[in-house]
Scaffold this active site. Structure first.
Site, mmCIF file in Angstrom:
data_model
loop_
_atom_site.group_PDB
_atom_site.id
_atom_site.type_symbol
_atom_site.label_atom_id
_atom_site.label_comp_id
_atom_site.label_asym_id
_atom_site.label_seq_id
_atom_site.Cartn_x
_atom_site.Cartn_y
_atom_site.Cartn_z
ATOM 1 N N GLN A 196 0.805 -1.228 0.000
ATOM 2 C CA GLN A 196 0.000 0.000 0.000
ATOM 3 C C GLN A 196 0.839 1.280 0.000
ATOM 4 O O GLN A 196 0.543 2.210 -0.745
ATOM 5 C CB GLN A 196 -0.936 -0.035 1.207
ATOM 6 C CG GLN A 196 -2.089 0.916 1.090
ATOM 7 C CD GLN A 196 -3.219 0.531 2.033
ATOM 8 O OE1 GLN A 196 -3.125 0.749 3.239
ATOM 9 N NE2 GLN A 196 -4.280 -0.037 1.503
ATOM 10 N N HIS A 229 4.348 7.981 5.940
ATOM 11 C CA HIS A 229 3.734 8.083 4.613
ATOM 12 C C HIS A 229 4.501 9.053 3.733
ATOM 13 O O HIS A 229 3.949 9.672 2.842
ATOM 14 C CB HIS A 229 2.262 8.503 4.722
ATOM 15 C CG HIS A 229 1.449 7.534 5.512
ATOM 16 N ND1 HIS A 229 1.374 7.573 6.872
ATOM 17 C CD2 HIS A 229 0.726 6.463 5.121
ATOM 18 C CE1 HIS A 229 0.626 6.584 7.309
ATOM 19 N NE2 HIS A 229 0.221 5.882 6.262
#
Ligand SMILES: Cc1ncc(C[n+]2csc(CCOP(=O)(O)OP(=O)(O)O)c2C)c(N)n1
Ligand SMILES: [Mg+2]
Length: 810
Positions: free
Chosen positions: A554, A599
């Site tokens: 992801q 992230h």
């Protein structure tokens, strides 16, 4: 069929067997086990006397493996570890001579088909790639995926090998691929030591297979130890099958069938394997066979002795419950054979193993002897005409006196001879040099080849097709361009599947696969649990079995949770089998800057340093990404594609041939020509560099911007080096840590492309800080290269060489 193998085909049903038939089968089983034991004993001796470097063997595990082999069929798969020689002999997937050839590191795939001398002994593999790079017929062969030394490392791959059977059985569109499967009837057999069940990879795999309900049969060889560490320090309750009872399926639930059986009980083992594997094959239910009370007659490996850490009582028990001894006793008690008959069989087996060992040794040592003779003669010849006569004679004397010489000894002698005669120029030295060059090429092939397939199926051979744009080409979000690319490829090639966290129902968190599950079904676009290592393993196994998986991680930061599988298994597969196996898996991920410590990762250095053997693609936008997927899906080698996390909603023009155009790997693109400084960047920082162009122009600086597009291979036409010929200045910009991805690029340009030759100032890198970026825009600004940083670094480099024209800003 090799003479050691069991004959599984056409075996009459047990009820139809006469007692004589039955006796014959049992006696043959014992012979296979006994020969295997002799191979272990002799193998250890070969290490201790110096002919081989290290030995680890399957003694004490023979009988269970014979029972397992009886249930192994054509089309089936094994993913196992270093204890499985008996199983390999019994199935005919390996034999005694190959066993010894690998022990001696014979670098010839004819002799050691598993690895061409590259792997330690008892690391098995069958070759499923033809010399021209095409697949063999897997359905008509017994198949063994390549072992690794990392205990538990093969578990994720096992999941993928089993999952392929599920897809072949359930996805009717795959019915024609009968080279790979017959209705998904294949079982993936896994083996694992008891200690290695402590690994996270085991538990992750175990749970995933229970969820997926795949034909996976894991055997645990439980000898109560992991080297010196006993079960009580490894496993809760000291009993793995007891601990896993919660996975047992119940009426109305999914789950496992769990079996427990003792490793010295031939009859119980045969019955257990028959029940377990039949169920697994027919119903696609995963099974666990916990084989307890196994022994290690010779201890763990040649590296130490188990007398150091096992009690006298334990050692005595191991002697008594040696599985072959127990089987022998049972055969005598059951009137299957007399002690004398077994003695005779054992003597013949011992002799046979000895012969196989000698043959294997002679084959490698004769090759080396021939080379050693040739080299020595050439050096002697040179000595006759050289001023260094005595030194050269000493070199050949040492070489000829070597006990069990290797190619290393020969090369060391030649290189020394060439060094000490470096100032001499005669025909004899030339001849020696020629011989050295020829042998060097052969050694390169033996020891340094096949990191990639080196086959016509390499993505580097995929024809380049330029993108085409209609006059009224639609301007779409980047994610929609990717989506159209995936759609076209799924339509074109039924073997393609994609899976990962949130990939199925919502079409991934950035919607690259949006709508495709509805269109192609959930067997092709599939959600998975949060289990990065087995997402990759699932992809490895599927790609080995002829499917074309796109496994999605992801975010790039989460690659860390699968890096062992990517690095140890996927990246090394072609190399460690000397090109005998391939896994053309495409790993899709997204990264570079966005928000927060987890992230915003751009660990390109980590990737480059751990995944040699994968193509590493870093597209600057989604159109380039689409072109790379089109290339990779038409080639057959593994790759990682890192999409720009902040690029999915930027507008891009949709190519008319979005599923057909290709971006060639290793081809850098000059995005903007300039004359003052060459700026090399990729991914998300590239956009920032392009944003800097205008302001730099206003400051009187004209930069050339180059996008390498793929970091491995890197700029194979030397576009960067050539650009330096014009600008004489180099800045590399990325958002990895200092000295990571940018250092790799610098080495490629300055060293490999001879960039240093053109530089008139220090080459520079502009990178992120040493830490991960804090959350929020300020965190990003103060941690990652910003527009200001790019402009000022370029300006600073110009100022350094011409301070009058470019006075210091600060
Ligand atoms: C990932 C990893 N960790 C540690 C090792 C070192 N190592 C090699 S074998 C072994 C013991 C394995 O024990 P077990 O799984 O019970 O298998 P056995 O050798 O007893 O059959 C260890 C710790 C390794 N090879 N790989
Ligand atoms: Mg063990």
């Amino acid at each position: 069929m090799p003479e050691t193998a069991l004959d599984n085909t056409g075996k009459p049903d047990a009820v139809e067997l006469s007692f004589d038939d039955f006796k014959g089968i049992v006696i043959n089983d014992y012979r296979v086990g006994y020969e295997s034991r002799q191979a272990s004993l002799l193998g250890r001796r070969e290490v201790l006397t110096g002919k081989a470097k290290f030995g680890i063997f399957g003694d004490g595990k023979e009988v269970a493996q014979i029972a397992m082999a009886k249930m192994f069929r054509k089309g089936d798969w094994r993913a196992g570890y270093y204890r499985d020689q008996t199983f390999m002999f019994a199935t005919g997937m390996s034999n005694l001579k190959e066993f010894f050839a690998q022990l001696y590191a014979h670098p010839d795939v004819e002799k050691d088909p598993a690895s061409g001398g590259r792997q330690m002994n008892c690391h098995y593999a069958t070759r499923f790639i033809n010399p021209d790079g095409t697949w063999i017929n897997q359905a008509e062969n017994m198949n063994c995926s390549s072992d690794m030394s990392t205990t538990g490392g093969h578990m994720p791959r096992l999941l993928g090998l089993a999952y392929a059977s599920k897809l072949y059985r359930q996805n009717q569109e795959l019915a024609g691929f009968d080279n790979f499967s017959v209705n998904g009837n294949e079982v993936a057999f896994g083996t694992l030591g008891n200690g290695s069940t402590s690994e996270g990879l085991f538990f992750e795999t175990f749970n995933a297979a229970g969820v997926l309900q795949v034909p996976m049969a894991i055997s645990i060889w439980d000898d109560a130890y992991a080297i010196s560490v006993p079960a009580k320090l490894q496993t809760t309750k000291e009993d793995i099958s007891e601990v896993l009872q919660g996975f047992q399926r119940m009426p109305g639930t999914n789950g496992y069938e769990i079996f427990k059986v003792r490793g010295w009980d031939y009859v119980a083992l045969c019955e257990t394997y028959e029940r377990a594997i039949t169920m697994c094959r027919e119903q696609h239910v995963p099974v666990l066979i916990h084989v307890t009370e196994m022994t290690q007659p010779q201890g763990h490996s040649t590296s130490g002795s188990h007398e150091r850490y096992k009690s006298k009582e334990r050692l005595a028990w191991e002697d008594e419950y040696d599985c072959l001894l127990q089987m022998r006793q049972w055969m005598i008690n059951s009137a299957i054979a007399t002690a004398e008959e077994i003695d005779e069989l054992e003597a013949a087996a011992k002799k046979h193993v000895r012969e196989c060992q000698r043959e294997a040794w002679n084959e490698i040592s004769n090759e080396i002897k021939t080379e050693l003779d040739e080299a020595s003669k050439l050096i002697d010849q040179l000595a006759l005409y050289s001023g260094k006569n005595e030194e050269l004679s000493a070199i050949t004397a040492t070489l000829r006196a070597c006990i069990d010489p290797g190619r290393k000894d020969i090369m060391e002698a030649i290189r020394k001879a060439l060094r000490i005669t470096v100032t001499e120029n005669n025909a004899e030295r030339h001849e020696l040099l020629n011989w050295y060059n020829t042998e060097n090429a052969r050694n390169k092939d033996r020891f340094n080849s096949k990191l990639f397939s080196e086959s016509p199926q390499s993505p580097l051979n995929v024809p380049v097709v330029a993108p085409e744009y209609d006059e009224d080409a639609k301007l779409l979000d980047g994610r929609e361009v990717l989506n159209a690319c995936f759609d076209a490829n799924f339509e074109r090639d039924k073997r393609i599947v994609a899976f990962g966290e949130d990939v199925g129902a919502i079409g991934d968190v950035n919607q690259g696969f949006a709508g495709l599950q509805n269109k192609y079904g959930d067997l092709r676009i599939t959600d998975t649990g949060i289990r990065e290592a087995t997402i990759i393993g699932q992809g490895v196994g599927l790609s080995i079995r002829g499917l074309r998986p796109i496994a999605e991680i992801q975010y790039m930061d989460y690659l860390l949770y699968s890096i062992n599988v990517l690095s140890d298994d996927l990246a090394s597969l072609s190399y460690r089998t000397s090109g005998g196996q391939k896994a053309p898996l495409i790993v899709r991920t997204r990264g570079h800057r966005l928000e927060g410590i987890w992230h915003s990762g751009s660990p390109m250095g980590l990737i480059l340093n751990s995944m040699r053997g994968l193509h590493i693609c870093v597209p600057r936008n989604m159109t380039q990404a689409a072109g790379m997927y089109n290339t990779l899906l038409r080639g057959e080698e593994p790759a990682l594609v890192v999409e720009c996390l902040n690029g999915y909603r930027l507008k891009e023009k949709l190519p008319a041939n979005v599923g057909e155009f290709t971006v060639p790997l290793g081809k850098a693109e000059v995005l903007k020509e300039g004359s003052d400084i060459t700026v090399v960047s990729y991914g998300s920082t590239l956009r920032i560099v392009m944003e800097a162009v205008d302001e730099l122009e206003k400051l009187g600086i004209n930069i050339e911007v180059i996008d390498p597009q793929t970091l491995y291979p890197f700029d194979t036409d030397n576009a960067c080096g050539k650009s330096l010929g014009k600008t004489n200045k180099l800045l590399v910009v990325d958002e990895d840590l200092p000295g990571a991805g940018s250092a790799y690029i610098l080495q490629k340009i300055v060293e490999n492309q001879n960039g240093y030759y053109h530089l008139d100032s220090q080459p520079r890198t502009l990178t992120a800080k040493d830490h991960r970026p804090p959350y929020g825009s300020d965190g990003d600004y103060f941690s990652k290269p910003s527009l200001d940083d790019v402009i000022e670094t370029v300006y600073g480099m110009m100022s350094e060489s011409n301070p009058t024209k470019y006075p210091a800003i600060y």
